[in-house]
Design a protein around this motif. Structure first.
Motif, PDB file in Angstrom:
ATOM      1  N   UNK A 181       0.793  -1.213   0.000  1.00 56.21           N
ATOM      2  CA  UNK A 181       0.000   0.000   0.000  1.00 56.21           C
ATOM      3  C   UNK A 181       0.828   1.266   0.000  1.00 56.21           C
ATOM      4  N   UNK A 182       2.140   1.148  -0.059  1.00 52.84           N
ATOM      5  CA  UNK A 182       3.008   2.317  -0.094  1.00 52.84           C
ATOM      6  C   UNK A 182       3.523   2.483  -1.509  1.00 52.84           C
ATOM      7  N   UNK A 183       3.409   3.702  -2.038  1.00 49.58           N
ATOM      8  CA  UNK A 183       3.910   3.961  -3.382  1.00 49.58           C
ATOM      9  C   UNK A 183       4.397   5.396  -3.465  1.00 49.58           C
ATOM     10  N   UNK A 184       5.181   5.675  -4.464  1.00 50.28           N
ATOM     11  CA  UNK A 184       5.654   7.029  -4.695  1.00 50.28           C
ATOM     12  C   UNK A 184       4.474   7.879  -5.134  1.00 50.28           C
ATOM     13  N   UNK A 185       4.258   9.010  -4.480  1.00 46.75           N
ATOM     14  CA  UNK A 185       3.153   9.893  -4.832  1.00 46.75           C
ATOM     15  C   UNK A 185       3.559  10.850  -5.932  1.00 46.75           C
ATOM     16  N   UNK A 186       4.654  11.570  -5.738  1.00 46.68           N
ATOM     17  CA  UNK A 186       5.123  12.474  -6.784  1.00 46.68           C
ATOM     18  C   UNK A 186       6.546  12.920  -6.493  1.00 46.68           C
ATOM     19  N   UNK A 215       9.622  25.015 -19.355  1.00 44.09           N
ATOM     20  CA  UNK A 215       8.771  24.646 -20.497  1.00 44.09           C
ATOM     21  C   UNK A 215       8.191  23.258 -20.214  1.00 44.09           C
ATOM     22  N   UNK A 216       7.037  23.216 -19.578  1.00 49.99           N
ATOM     23  CA  UNK A 216       6.452  21.957 -19.114  1.00 49.99           C
ATOM     24  C   UNK A 216       6.131  21.008 -20.260  1.00 49.99           C
ATOM     25  N   UNK A 217       5.740  21.537 -21.411  1.00 45.21           N
ATOM     26  CA  UNK A 217       5.447  20.660 -22.548  1.00 45.21           C
ATOM     27  C   UNK A 217       6.710  19.969 -23.044  1.00 45.21           C
ATOM     28  N   UNK A 257      -3.600  13.629 -15.705  1.00 45.49           N
ATOM     29  CA  UNK A 257      -4.196  14.935 -15.456  1.00 45.49           C
ATOM     30  C   UNK A 257      -3.635  15.522 -14.166  1.00 45.49           C
ATOM     31  N   UNK A 258      -3.313  16.803 -14.209  1.00 44.57           N
ATOM     32  CA  UNK A 258      -2.807  17.480 -13.024  1.00 44.57           C
ATOM     33  C   UNK A 258      -3.953  17.697 -12.049  1.00 44.57           C
ATOM     34  N   UNK A 259      -3.772  17.279 -10.798  1.00 48.84           N
ATOM     35  CA  UNK A 259      -4.835  17.478  -9.802  1.00 48.84           C
ATOM     36  C   UNK A 259      -5.065  18.959  -9.526  1.00 48.84           C
ATOM     37  N   UNK A 260      -6.241  19.301  -9.037  1.00 52.44           N
ATOM     38  CA  UNK A 260      -6.539  20.665  -8.623  1.00 52.44           C
ATOM     39  C   UNK A 260      -6.045  20.822  -7.193  1.00 52.44           C
ATOM     40  N   UNK A 304      -5.964  23.694  -5.608  1.00 50.97           N
ATOM     41  CA  UNK A 304      -6.606  24.836  -4.968  1.00 50.97           C
ATOM     42  C   UNK A 304      -5.607  25.944  -4.675  1.00 50.97           C
ATOM     43  N   UNK A 305      -5.818  26.623  -3.562  1.00 50.11           N
ATOM     44  CA  UNK A 305      -4.963  27.756  -3.195  1.00 50.11           C
ATOM     45  C   UNK A 305      -3.568  27.334  -2.766  1.00 50.11           C
ATOM     46  N   UNK A 306      -3.357  26.051  -2.488  1.00 54.40           N
ATOM     47  CA  UNK A 306      -2.042  25.594  -2.042  1.00 54.40           C
ATOM     48  C   UNK A 306      -1.079  25.364  -3.200  1.00 54.40           C
ATOM     49  N   UNK A 307      -1.594  25.385  -4.438  1.00 48.30           N
ATOM     50  CA  UNK A 307      -0.739  25.148  -5.595  1.00 48.30           C
ATOM     51  C   UNK A 307       0.102  26.390  -5.850  1.00 48.30           C
ATOM     52  N   UNK A 308       1.364  26.209  -6.114  1.00 47.17           N
ATOM     53  CA  UNK A 308       2.229  27.343  -6.385  1.00 47.17           C
ATOM     54  C   UNK A 308       2.937  27.145  -7.714  1.00 47.17           C
ATOM     55  N   UNK A 309       3.354  28.238  -8.283  1.00 48.99           N
ATOM     56  CA  UNK A 309       4.056  28.215  -9.562  1.00 48.99           C
ATOM     57  C   UNK A 309       5.377  28.930  -9.391  1.00 48.99           C
ATOM     58  N   UNK A 310       6.419  28.360  -9.923  1.00 46.95           N
ATOM     59  CA  UNK A 310       7.726  28.981  -9.845  1.00 46.95           C
ATOM     60  C   UNK A 310       7.954  29.736 -11.141  1.00 46.95           C
ATOM     61  N   UNK A 311       8.109  31.045 -11.043  1.00 47.01           N
ATOM     62  CA  UNK A 311       8.276  31.861 -12.237  1.00 47.01           C
ATOM     63  C   UNK A 311       9.728  32.206 -12.535  1.00 47.01           C
TER      64      UNK A 311
END
Length: 117
Positions: A8-13, A20-22, A38-41, A43-50
């Motif tokens: 029941x243990x697996x790598x999550x991410x 350039x993510x593509x 598909x990328x999960x939602x 919410x407000x905890x998601x961050x982007x590195x610019x």
């Protein structure tokens, strides 16, 4: 290497940065046969590195892959994989000891290690 303590243990991410993510998605699909999900939602905890530097500014010498900060994959068809890296013009650093392994960078400069199973 860390092994799972039980079922029941697996790598999550694994989180890595990309300018350039593509391009990076294509690289991992081609090199490792990964499937895009598909990328999960988050919410407000998601961050982007610019402030990810363009790949042209990243050190490309694979002998400088930081051994304390990289991703490592085990591959059963190591020689075939090594040939693919060379055909794609990806610079590698081979380590010649009792373990067949190679270091290189993905297109965004994230250090990778591949070892033979």
């Amino acid at each position: 290497m860390v092994e799972a303590a039980g079922e029941g243990v697996s790598l999550n991410h694994i989180a890595i940065e990309s300018s350039d993510i593509k391009r990076l998605t294509k690289f991992y699909k081609e090199m490792f046969g990964f499937e895009e999900v598909e990328t999960p939602n988050f919410g407000d905890n998601h961050f982007k590195i610019d402030d990810v530097p363009p790949s042209s500014s990243i050190v490309k010498d694979p002998s400088h892959v930081r051994t304390g900060q990289h991703l490592c994959f085990t591959i059963s068809n190591f020689h075939s994989f090594l040939q693919t890296l060379k055909e794609k013009g990806i610079e590698i650093s081979e380590i010649n000891n009792n373990i067949k392994r190679v270091f290189f960078y993905d297109p965004d400069g994230n250090g990778l290690e591949v070892v033979s199973s």
